[in-house]
Design a protein around this motif. Sequence first.
Motif, PDB file in Angstrom:
ATOM      1  N   TYR A 186       0.941  -0.878  -0.203  1.00  0.00           N
ATOM      2  CA  TYR A 186      -0.101   0.023  -0.025  1.00  0.00           C
ATOM      3  C   TYR A 186       1.202   0.841  -0.053  1.00  0.00           C
ATOM      4  N   HIS A 187       2.172   1.360   0.820  1.00  0.00           N
ATOM      5  CA  HIS A 187       2.791   2.696   0.837  1.00  0.00           C
ATOM      6  C   HIS A 187       3.598   2.953  -0.097  1.00  0.00           C
ATOM      7  N   TRP A 188       3.769   1.423  -0.792  1.00  0.00           N
ATOM      8  CA  TRP A 188       4.612   1.880  -1.899  1.00  0.00           C
ATOM      9  C   TRP A 188       3.490   2.306  -3.272  1.00  0.00           C
ATOM     10  N   LEU A 189       2.190   2.113  -3.169  1.00  0.00           N
ATOM     11  CA  LEU A 189       1.329   2.532  -4.010  1.00  0.00           C
ATOM     12  C   LEU A 189       0.425   3.326  -4.098  1.00  0.00           C
ATOM     13  N   ARG A 190       0.636   4.174  -2.586  1.00  0.00           N
ATOM     14  CA  ARG A 190       0.490   5.718  -2.628  1.00  0.00           C
ATOM     15  C   ARG A 190       1.945   6.249  -2.617  1.00  0.00           C
ATOM     16  N   GLU A 191       3.186   5.886  -2.572  1.00  0.00           N
ATOM     17  CA  GLU A 191       4.303   7.134  -3.022  1.00  0.00           C
ATOM     18  C   GLU A 191       4.149   6.998  -4.741  1.00  0.00           C
ATOM     19  N   ALA A 192       3.874   6.140  -5.282  1.00  0.00           N
ATOM     20  CA  ALA A 192       4.227   5.933  -6.586  1.00  0.00           C
ATOM     21  C   ALA A 192       3.295   6.651  -7.613  1.00  0.00           C
ATOM     22  N   LEU A 193       1.868   6.353  -7.303  1.00  0.00           N
ATOM     23  CA  LEU A 193       1.068   6.111  -8.075  1.00  0.00           C
ATOM     24  C   LEU A 193      -0.547   6.748  -7.595  1.00  0.00           C
ATOM     25  N   VAL A 194      -0.518   7.714  -6.982  1.00  0.00           N
ATOM     26  CA  VAL A 194      -1.378   8.689  -6.319  1.00  0.00           C
ATOM     27  C   VAL A 194      -0.461  10.244  -6.465  1.00  0.00           C
ATOM     28  N   ASP A 195      -1.697  10.579  -7.095  1.00  0.00           N
ATOM     29  CA  ASP A 195      -1.743  11.975  -6.729  1.00  0.00           C
ATOM     30  C   ASP A 195      -1.394  13.126  -5.809  1.00  0.00           C
ATOM     31  N   PRO A 196      -0.642  13.439  -5.637  1.00  0.00           N
ATOM     32  CA  PRO A 196       0.372  14.289  -4.326  1.00  0.00           C
ATOM     33  C   PRO A 196      -0.672  15.175  -3.436  1.00  0.00           C
ATOM     34  N   GLN A 197      -1.341  15.935  -5.338  1.00  0.00           N
ATOM     35  CA  GLN A 197      -2.343  16.899  -5.270  1.00  0.00           C
ATOM     36  C   GLN A 197      -4.203  16.605  -4.750  1.00  0.00           C
ATOM     37  N   THR A 198      -4.830  15.777  -4.897  1.00  0.00           N
ATOM     38  CA  THR A 198      -5.970  15.317  -5.445  1.00  0.00           C
ATOM     39  C   THR A 198      -6.238  14.490  -4.492  1.00  0.00           C
ATOM     40  N   GLY A 199      -5.249  12.993  -5.307  1.00  0.00           N
ATOM     41  CA  GLY A 199      -5.997  12.092  -4.214  1.00  0.00           C
ATOM     42  C   GLY A 199      -5.976  10.751  -5.561  1.00  0.00           C
ATOM     43  N   PHE A 200      -5.636  11.516  -6.311  1.00  0.00           N
ATOM     44  CA  PHE A 200      -6.759  10.562  -7.664  1.00  0.00           C
ATOM     45  C   PHE A 200      -5.564   9.552  -8.092  1.00  0.00           C
ATOM     46  N   VAL A 201      -6.410   8.552  -7.902  1.00  0.00           N
ATOM     47  CA  VAL A 201      -4.672   8.020  -8.292  1.00  0.00           C
ATOM     48  C   VAL A 201      -5.125   6.882 -10.068  1.00  0.00           C
ATOM     49  N   TRP A 202      -3.226   6.795 -10.466  1.00  0.00           N
ATOM     50  CA  TRP A 202      -2.951   7.278 -11.908  1.00  0.00           C
ATOM     51  C   TRP A 202      -2.461   4.833 -12.088  1.00  0.00           C
ATOM     52  N   ASP A 203      -2.902   4.890 -13.846  1.00  0.00           N
ATOM     53  CA  ASP A 203      -3.356   3.416 -13.946  1.00  0.00           C
ATOM     54  C   ASP A 203      -1.164   2.639 -13.238  1.00  0.00           C
ATOM     55  N   GLY A 204      -0.383   3.503 -13.717  1.00  0.00           N
ATOM     56  CA  GLY A 204       0.729   2.797 -13.888  1.00  0.00           C
ATOM     57  C   GLY A 204       2.474   3.022 -14.540  1.00  0.00           C
ATOM     58  N   MET A 205       3.115   3.042 -13.978  1.00  0.00           N
ATOM     59  CA  MET A 205       4.439   3.052 -14.677  1.00  0.00           C
ATOM     60  C   MET A 205       5.436   2.745 -14.764  1.00  0.00           C
ATOM     61  N   ASN A 206       6.528   2.719 -15.950  1.00  0.00           N
ATOM     62  CA  ASN A 206       7.255   2.035 -16.776  1.00  0.00           C
ATOM     63  C   ASN A 206       7.083   0.692 -17.740  1.00  0.00           C
ATOM     64  N   ARG A 207       5.828   1.636 -18.182  1.00  0.00           N
ATOM     65  CA  ARG A 207       5.034   0.571 -19.490  1.00  0.00           C
ATOM     66  C   ARG A 207       5.663   0.296 -20.570  1.00  0.00           C
ATOM     67  N   LEU A 208       5.992   1.963 -21.018  1.00  0.00           N
ATOM     68  CA  LEU A 208       7.058   1.208 -21.831  1.00  0.00           C
ATOM     69  C   LEU A 208       8.235   1.467 -22.083  1.00  0.00           C
ATOM     70  N   GLN A 209       8.925   1.149 -20.457  1.00  0.00           N
ATOM     71  CA  GLN A 209      10.236   1.366 -20.258  1.00  0.00           C
ATOM     72  C   GLN A 209      10.820   2.934 -19.805  1.00  0.00           C
ATOM     73  N   ASP A 210      10.198   3.962 -19.958  1.00  0.00           N
ATOM     74  CA  ASP A 210      10.582   4.905 -20.092  1.00  0.00           C
ATOM     75  C   ASP A 210      10.291   5.703 -18.943  1.00  0.00           C
ATOM     76  N   GLY A 211      10.207   4.504 -17.638  1.00  0.00           N
ATOM     77  CA  GLY A 211       9.844   5.655 -16.193  1.00  0.00           C
ATOM     78  C   GLY A 211       8.707   6.123 -16.304  1.00  0.00           C
ATOM     79  N   GLY A 212       7.728   6.895 -17.705  1.00  0.00           N
ATOM     80  CA  GLY A 212       6.627   7.216 -17.254  1.00  0.00           C
ATOM     81  C   GLY A 212       5.169   6.803 -16.806  1.00  0.00           C
ATOM     82  N   ILE A 213       5.002   8.216 -16.293  1.00  0.00           N
ATOM     83  CA  ILE A 213       3.837   7.467 -15.406  1.00  0.00           C
ATOM     84  C   ILE A 213       2.157   7.874 -16.400  1.00  0.00           C
TER      85      ILE A 213
END
Length: 352
Positions: A186-213
């Motif tokens: 949970y804490h990894w997910l909160r730090e990596a994929l939750v918008d710190p400004q709003t709390g909206f949850v993004w889908d994923g990161m590094n899908r294209l091996q570029d580190g992008g979210i």
Amino acid sequence: MNEATHETLAVTWQSRADEAQQVLEREYWNPSIRMYNIQTPCPGGDCNTIFHYWWMAHAVEALTDGLERTGEQYYKDRLSQLYEGLLARNGGAWPNKLYDDMEWMAIGWLRAYRATGEERYKAAALLLWDDIQTGWNDHMGGGIAWQKTQLDYKNTPANAPAAILAARLYDAFGDPEDLAWAKKIYHWLREALVDPQTGFVWDGMNRLQDGGIDKDWKFTYCQGVYIGAAVELYRLTGDLQYKADAERTWQAAIAEIARPDDGLFPPEGTGDGGLFKGIFARYAGQLALLPDAETDAAEVLFANARTLWEQGRGGAALFGGAWDERPAGDIELSTQLSGVILLETAALLERR
């Protein structure tokens, strides 16, 4: 709300959940393979040319919803048959290559175990959990991979359900390592994929091996599972931060992707997307059940359920991808399950 009105509503949503379950049985169950067909109508009697493993996991949960609500033997019998059919279709074993799929199957069988006491369901959940833990690695700073052939792609669908599963395993069996896993994921997910400004949850990161979210992928599914993980950890620990996280993400999700005038959840297509709203509804319902919840989740869920029943129902109780439009043509199991889940959630909220 007076007592008589409350009782009338409770009976109403229970009867509607019953009707949806009956349609699921009548229109989708295939006794020859002991699984649900993946669409209706189904010319030829077997539409399972594709094995939708994770759809079937949500069918396990839908049956467990019905069992917990009614106690009827039918649900126990159908769970047993579905267990046998799924195991046979998956080659006699439970694991597959997708970590999120396995998480859903484990969540389903753990719930079924707790509702029935069937030891084989517990064994399936624990076996899958052992496999799921192998998905954690240091790519992108941690997290469970989406699939075994792409270990550096991390996403919410592979991590939030894992946190839910680990938390529920701790609740069921008391192993402190499971609680530690739930917190770590949970804490990894909160730090990596939750918008710190709003709390909206993004889908994923590094899908294209570029580190992008993937910030443009805005799915109800991701909001729901993150809320669900936060609620489970709040129940176990009493830490108010988890409750605050869940409420914040609920508010962000409604503001970002629900219909502004009434909070209707958006259509997200058929196929896998057909299940997304149902998952969101299930875990928003868990948030609404918290005795100290400060949220309008229950009201929004009831509004969605009313819209589905009054505007989005085809025939007796068939449901498509949009909850405010009557379905036409082939109706996939994924969208049908979403409707069943929403109605079972409404029935649960009224009973509680």
